[in-house]
Design an enzyme around this catalytic site. Sequence first.
Site, short mmCIF file in Angstrom:
data_model
loop_
_atom_site.label_atom_id
_atom_site.label_comp_id
_atom_site.label_asym_id
_atom_site.label_seq_id
_atom_site.Cartn_x
_atom_site.Cartn_y
_atom_site.Cartn_z
N THR B 138 0.87 -1.18 0.00
CA THR B 138 0.00 0.00 0.00
C THR B 138 0.91 1.23 0.00
OG1 THR B 138 -0.11 0.40 2.38
CG2 THR B 138 -1.61 -1.26 1.50
N ASP B 139 0.31 2.41 -0.12
CA ASP B 139 1.12 3.63 -0.10
C ASP B 139 1.85 3.78 1.23
OD1 ASP B 139 0.36 4.17 -2.64
OD2 ASP B 139 -1.28 5.53 -2.07
N CYS B 140 1.17 3.41 2.32
CA CYS B 140 1.80 3.58 3.64
C CYS B 140 2.57 2.34 4.09
CB CYS B 140 0.77 4.02 4.67
SG CYS B 140 -0.74 3.06 4.63
N TYR B 141 2.32 1.20 3.47
CA TYR B 141 3.05 -0.04 3.78
C TYR B 141 3.56 -0.63 2.47
CZ TYR B 141 1.12 0.11 8.50
OH TYR B 141 0.81 0.49 9.78
#
Lengths: 135, 402
Positions: B138-141
């Site tokens: 994901t964008d944050c992970y």
Amino acid sequence: MPKKRVVLTFPPSLVSQPVTYHLVKDYDLMVNILRGVVTPNEESGLVVELSGAKHALEGGMKYLSETGIHVQPLGQDIKWHEDKCTHCTACIPACPTQALTVDRESMEVSFEKDKCIACELCIQICPYRALEIQF
Amino acid sequence: MSKTIQEINEKIKKGSAVVVTAEEIIDIVRKKGAKKAASEVDVVTTGTFGPMCSSGAYFNLGHTKPRIKIGGGTCTLNDVPCYTGFAAVDVILGATAMPDYDQRNSIYPGSFKYGGAHVIEELVAGKAVKLSATAYGTDCYPRKSVETMVYLADMNEAVLFDPRNCYQNYNVAVNCSDKVIYTYMGRLLPRIGNANYCSAGQLSPLLNDPLYKTIGIGTRIFLGGGQGYVSWQGTQHNPNVKRSDNGVPRMGSGTLAVMGDLKQMSPEWLRGASMTGYGVTLTVGIGVPIPILNEEIVQYTAVRDEEIFAQVIDYSKNYPEVIPGSVAEVNYAQLKSGSITLEGRQVPTGGLSSYVCAQKIAATLKKWIVDKKFYLSEPAALLPSVDSGISVKLMADRPVKK
């Protein structure tokens, strides 16, 4: 009469040799086969109890090792890892020779090598793999 | 005369508390009577060490750099799959989980050499365990995979959590068919060739508090060699069963859900177990202190093996097919003697729960209390008892809407 319980391991080349015949005829030994796996062209094994006069036993043992058969005392065959045993007693009803017993006062399990015929019935029962077959 | 848990804790603090095991209390009550025993004894310690499949542990693995969201992805520890339906690095490992490559029972009977229970045992023993995880990113992970060696000490939290353990009494398993069967109660020989039982009997925690008058949610316990807690009633908690006059159930009944810090525990008291033909399970050491609040409680703790009865169940037919009925009823003194009489002949018995280890646990807990290392806790709520109306239900088999 002196007795010896031994595990005989045959290399594939010796599987066709009539070893028990020679032990009986040439050395006058009583051969009681306790267990055996004999497969042509593969390493095979016999667990036997040999009984006879002292010199006959010595002669028979010498014959076996000179033939190239690996001879090992039976007691080394099944190993009881006391540190892994939880004394749950699950193995007790399976042991046909009472090599595995319980002191009913303390409920502690113990193993007497001399009584073990290496039938391996206990191996698959112990949940903690405290009993191990050693070839 | 009655006491409170607070008063007992004061005595523990002063070093004047009298603590005995559930074995020792039997003779004390017999010789002195319940009234005197209740005034003299403050705590009775119990113990049990048996396999329980409904065991597991949850971990916070710590974040990777860059971050990975294992939640919704996959994670294995020594190839044993964990459940990943939580946050980024929280996973649960169940005792019965096993590697995808394990042949199970396809070569019957399977040997089930290694599974979640063994991973838990190895982690607690301080061994390195291989962690493999994948994620969708994901964008944050952003990270999509990780493979590393982990130790228990690395984890932020590592908690043993057993939704069910500490069974109050259990079946005695036999096989009435004419072929060998492999069960979670061990190998059962045909035509009632053996009988296996699984309880510490007179030392077992819930058999010493049969109506759950002291053990409840928040009770501090010996768990796997550390100090843990009762967190709820266990799954399949079934208080409404046939009981003797002493309140003791004559079959499987109450259960406990327990949890505790895995980092405090010891591999001596958390053992991976392989049940041939059945699967992997975890043997967990549990000891529960019973506060002797009054005469009634001390009388419960004085229960003896010969007063605790269990049902002999056929695991070739009745158990798998859920058919009510028992072959016989026997007591734990008979079971521990090495043989029971069934259908007119002697049948050898084998245990799955270790009485020797149960004794050690009860003795260890006693020592902890005497040494002021362990204080009793007040339960926040008691467990549902016989008046709760709770009874275990079967799954409904309904047609599925397509």
